[in-house]
Design an enzyme around this catalytic site. Structure first.
Site, PDB file in Angstrom:
ATOM      1  N   SER A  74       0.257   3.307  -2.702  1.00 50.35           N
ATOM      2  CA  SER A  74      -1.015   3.391  -1.975  1.00 50.35           C
ATOM      3  C   SER A  74      -1.752   4.640  -2.449  1.00 50.35           C
ATOM      4  O   SER A  74      -1.108   5.630  -2.846  1.00 50.35           O
ATOM      5  CB  SER A  74      -0.753   3.508  -0.468  1.00 50.35           C
ATOM      6  OG  SER A  74      -1.941   3.867   0.210  1.00 50.35           O
ATOM      7  N   TYR A  87       3.749   7.598   6.553  1.00 50.24           N
ATOM      8  CA  TYR A  87       3.431   6.536   5.590  1.00 50.24           C
ATOM      9  C   TYR A  87       2.942   7.150   4.273  1.00 50.24           C
ATOM     10  O   TYR A  87       3.424   6.808   3.189  1.00 50.24           O
ATOM     11  CB  TYR A  87       2.362   5.602   6.170  1.00 50.24           C
ATOM     12  CG  TYR A  87       1.844   4.569   5.185  1.00 50.24           C
ATOM     13  CD1 TYR A  87       2.584   3.425   4.895  1.00 50.24           C
ATOM     14  CD2 TYR A  87       0.617   4.735   4.545  1.00 50.24           C
ATOM     15  CE1 TYR A  87       2.115   2.474   3.985  1.00 50.24           C
ATOM     16  CE2 TYR A  87       0.144   3.801   3.636  1.00 50.24           C
ATOM     17  CZ  TYR A  87       0.893   2.673   3.366  1.00 50.24           C
ATOM     18  OH  TYR A  87       0.426   1.747   2.461  1.00 50.24           O
TER      19      TYR A  87
HETATM   20  N1  LIG Z   1      -3.478  -3.742   2.892  1.00 47.59           N
HETATM   21  C1  LIG Z   1      -3.868  -2.567   2.453  1.00 47.59           C
HETATM   22  O1  LIG Z   1      -5.005  -2.119   2.693  1.00 47.59           O
HETATM   23  C2  LIG Z   1      -2.936  -1.714   1.603  1.00 47.59           C
HETATM   24  C3  LIG Z   1      -3.462  -0.529   1.048  1.00 47.59           C
HETATM   25  C4  LIG Z   1      -2.618   0.256   0.246  1.00 47.59           C
HETATM   26  C5  LIG Z   1      -1.304  -0.129   0.030  1.00 47.59           C
HETATM   27  N2  LIG Z   1      -0.816  -1.283   0.604  1.00 47.59           N
HETATM   28  C6  LIG Z   1       0.570  -1.626   0.325  1.00 47.59           C
HETATM   29  O2  LIG Z   1       0.635  -2.965  -0.125  1.00 47.59           O
HETATM   30  C7  LIG Z   1       1.854  -3.580   0.303  1.00 47.59           C
HETATM   31  C8  LIG Z   1       1.568  -4.859   1.073  1.00 47.59           C
HETATM   32  O3  LIG Z   1       0.640  -4.568   2.098  1.00 47.59           O
HETATM   33  P1  LIG Z   1       0.036  -5.722   3.052  1.00 47.59           P
HETATM   34  O4  LIG Z   1      -1.148  -5.134   3.708  1.00 47.59           O
HETATM   35  O5  LIG Z   1      -0.086  -7.000   2.288  1.00 47.59           O
HETATM   36  O6  LIG Z   1       1.235  -5.823   4.123  1.00 47.59           O
HETATM   37  P2  LIG Z   1       1.503  -6.856   5.336  1.00 47.59           P
HETATM   38  O7  LIG Z   1       0.374  -7.808   5.508  1.00 47.59           O
HETATM   39  O8  LIG Z   1       1.892  -5.995   6.499  1.00 47.59           O
HETATM   40  O9  LIG Z   1       2.774  -7.669   4.811  1.00 47.59           O
HETATM   41  C9  LIG Z   1       3.982  -7.001   4.665  1.00 47.59           C
HETATM   42  C10 LIG Z   1       5.031  -7.984   4.188  1.00 47.59           C
HETATM   43  O10 LIG Z   1       6.285  -7.269   4.146  1.00 47.59           O
HETATM   44  C11 LIG Z   1       7.230  -7.950   4.983  1.00 47.59           C
HETATM   45  N3  LIG Z   1       8.159  -6.953   5.521  1.00 47.59           N
HETATM   46  C12 LIG Z   1       7.912  -5.983   6.413  1.00 47.59           C
HETATM   47  N4  LIG Z   1       9.029  -5.270   6.646  1.00 47.59           N
HETATM   48  C13 LIG Z   1       9.997  -5.807   5.858  1.00 47.59           C
HETATM   49  C14 LIG Z   1      11.371  -5.528   5.660  1.00 47.59           C
HETATM   50  N5  LIG Z   1      11.988  -4.531   6.305  1.00 47.59           N
HETATM   51  N6  LIG Z   1      12.074  -6.310   4.787  1.00 47.59           N
HETATM   52  C15 LIG Z   1      11.470  -7.338   4.122  1.00 47.59           C
HETATM   53  N7  LIG Z   1      10.166  -7.642   4.281  1.00 47.59           N
HETATM   54  C16 LIG Z   1       9.441  -6.894   5.151  1.00 47.59           C
HETATM   55  C17 LIG Z   1       6.377  -8.675   6.004  1.00 47.59           C
HETATM   56  O11 LIG Z   1       7.058  -9.789   6.586  1.00 47.59           O
HETATM   57  P3  LIG Z   1       7.814  -9.711   8.024  1.00 47.59           P
HETATM   58  O12 LIG Z   1       7.123  -8.647   8.839  1.00 47.59           O
HETATM   59  O13 LIG Z   1       7.651 -11.067   8.586  1.00 47.59           O
HETATM   60  O14 LIG Z   1       9.224  -9.353   7.705  1.00 47.59           O
HETATM   61  C18 LIG Z   1       5.217  -9.159   5.122  1.00 47.59           C
HETATM   62  O15 LIG Z   1       5.599 -10.301   4.384  1.00 47.59           O
HETATM   63  C19 LIG Z   1       2.591  -2.505   1.103  1.00 47.59           C
HETATM   64  O16 LIG Z   1       3.481  -1.809   0.262  1.00 47.59           O
HETATM   65  C20 LIG Z   1       1.465  -1.579   1.540  1.00 47.59           C
HETATM   66  O17 LIG Z   1       1.925  -0.269   1.825  1.00 47.59           O
HETATM   67  C21 LIG Z   1      -1.604  -2.085   1.394  1.00 47.59           C
END
Ligand SMILES: NC(=O)c1ccc[n+]([C@@H]2O[C@H](COP(=O)([O-])OP(=O)(O)OC[C@H]3O[C@@H](n4cnc5c(N)ncnc54)[C@H](OP(=O)(O)O)[C@@H]3O)[C@@H](O)[C@H]2O)c1
Length: 245
Positions: free
Chosen positions: A142, A155
């Site tokens: 991130s 985080y």
């Molecule tokens: N969205 C943004 O704006 C943004 C910005 C910068 C970086 N990121 C990074 O991008 C990545 C994805 O973000 P996102 O926004 O798409 O996340 P999200 O919508 O919260 O999805 C997270 C995924 O990870 C799974 N997960 C959570 N805890 C887990 C665990 N302990 N073991 C296995 N699976 C797990 C969740 O499924 P379950 O909860 O059902 O297990 C879900 O499939 C992350 O690394 C995040 O830090 C996102």
């Protein structure tokens, strides 16, 4: 399901959002893809039914033994691993000035999922990746890992640790395995699509004048896979937001 002409990729946390977009992009690149989550098993199983070359494996990557099972079950089903995308992460909105809200449990949960899991998965996958051509570990970080921002201080700190682990593993696992990270800015996903105020603020400060999408991140995964001299890099993908000062 097993197809020996295809390469195999694992994408953690791939039942929605950025992880799911990466899994779909890897399908287009002719990979068979293991998607994973800790909780949303019904969604994962339904995706596996919908897409011929997707398999779903439930594992909570914050637990080292479940990381090992995820790698072992992937190898049992597909015989190899070519790409490991460490995408799963947890985060909570905690104002940075509210130090008392950051309990030891918050630090532990965030570091077990966002940092230690990547170590365990990389360690368990290493012997399988090392036998493949163009083996890659791609960590989803991130911009919060390099700038003083993000949903909470733990985080942002976890992503800073992940960035440095990425560089250290890139040096250590070369020349057989390349290790890179993608550092997204704000991305509109199912989780963040109701954050309209944030979307407007980021939009107003983004030189490319739009918000990021999961597909912006999945395209960068393809770019990394197609760049055989690239390793140890943290690739910022934020439409220029970080340039705004
Ligand atoms: N969205 C943004 O704006 C943004 C910005 C910068 C970086 N990121 C990074 O991008 C990545 C994805 O973000 P996102 O926004 O798409 O996340 P999200 O919508 O919260 O999805 C997270 C995924 O990870 C799974 N997960 C959570 N805890 C887990 C665990 N302990 N073991 C296995 N699976 C797990 C969740 O499924 P379950 O909860 O059902 O297990 C879900 O499939 C992350 O690394 C995040 O830090 C996102």
């Amino acid at each position: 399901m097993k197809n020996h002409t295809k390469k195999t990729a694992i994408v953690t946390g791939a039942t929605r959002g950025i992880g799911l977009a990466i899994a779909k992009q890897l399908l287009k690149q002719n990979y068979q893809v293991v998607i994973n989550s800790a909780h949303s098993a019904e969604v994962g199983k339904s995706l596996a039914q919908q897409f011929e070359h997707i398999a779903y494996l439930q594992a909570d990557v914050s637990q080292a033994d479940q990381c090992q099972q995820l790698i072992q079950q992937t190898v049992q089903q597909f015989g190899s691993i070519d790409v490991l995308v460490n995408n799963a992460a947890v985060s909570w909105q905690i104002p940075h000035e509210d130090l008392d809200a950051v309990t030891p449990q918050v630090w532990e949960q965030i570091f077990h999922t966002n940092v230690f899991a990547i170590w365990h998965l990389s360690r368990f996958a290493k012997p399988y990746l090392a036998t493949r051509n163009n083996a890659n570990i791609i960590n989803i970080s991130s911009v919060a890992g390099s700038r003083p921002m993000g949903s909470s201080i733990p985080y942002a700190t976890s992503k800073a640790a992940l960035n440095h682990m990425t560089r250290l593993l890139a040096k250590t696992l070369a020349p057989t395995i390349r290790v890179n990270a993608i550092a997204p800015g704000f991305i509109v996903t199912e989780r963040t699509q109701s954050w309209t105020k944030m979307q407007q603020q980021v939009f107003a400060n983004t030189p490319l004048q739009r918000n990021g999408t999961p597909e912006d991140i999945s395209q960068a995964v393809t770019m990394i896979l197609q760049s055989p001299f690239l390793t140890g890099e943290i690739i910022t993908l934020d439409g220029g937001f970080s340039l705004a000062g």
